[in-house]
Design a protein around this motif. Sequence first.
Motif, PDB file in Angstrom:
ATOM      1  N   TYR A 197       0.831  -1.202   0.000  1.00 43.67           N
ATOM      2  CA  TYR A 197       0.000   0.000   0.000  1.00 43.67           C
ATOM      3  C   TYR A 197       0.869   1.257   0.000  1.00 43.67           C
ATOM      4  O   TYR A 197       0.623   2.195  -0.758  1.00 43.67           O
ATOM      5  CB  TYR A 197      -0.928   0.033   1.220  1.00 43.67           C
TER       6      TYR A 197
ATOM      7  N   GLY B 132       2.575   1.722  -3.340  1.00 41.41           N
ATOM      8  CA  GLY B 132       1.591   2.171  -4.329  1.00 41.41           C
ATOM      9  C   GLY B 132       1.265   3.650  -4.184  1.00 41.41           C
ATOM     10  O   GLY B 132       1.195   4.386  -5.177  1.00 41.41           O
TER      11      GLY B 132
ATOM     12  N   CYS C 142      -6.714   2.120  -8.731  1.00 40.58           N
ATOM     13  CA  CYS C 142      -6.204   1.807  -7.389  1.00 40.58           C
ATOM     14  C   CYS C 142      -7.221   2.148  -6.308  1.00 40.58           C
ATOM     15  O   CYS C 142      -7.397   1.401  -5.339  1.00 40.58           O
ATOM     16  CB  CYS C 142      -4.892   2.552  -7.139  1.00 40.58           C
TER      17      CYS C 142
END
Length: 116
Positions: free
Chosen positions: A62, A65, A103
């Motif tokens: 996470y 990203g 996303c």
Amino acid sequence: MTTRNNKSAIDHSTVTDDALRKLFNESLPEAPKDQWFTRKVMNRLPDKAARRKQSIMERMCYAIGILGLLSGWGYAVSYTLTNGLTANMLIIAAVLPLITIFCISIFAIPAIRRVL
């Protein structure tokens, strides 16, 4: 002879069923003293601690990203301010919002649903 085999199979399954029923009755929590709850309902409710904790690797993914998206947006803005709109910049300007929306839909929406 088949009658004897069927009878022993029936006896064996009855003993197994009784043993399982006794095991379930002893190990499952009791229902609270309330007219709206029965033991049957309580046994079907999920555990409160059934929520899965995130692993360190999942948290790192996470974070990577989010950092990747932020750096992509920062690069796109700084490159556009320095060099103007080029063909590569237009492609990045088209792809980066799609990746961001993707996303968000993959990670954020299920997390919000779990909380609500």
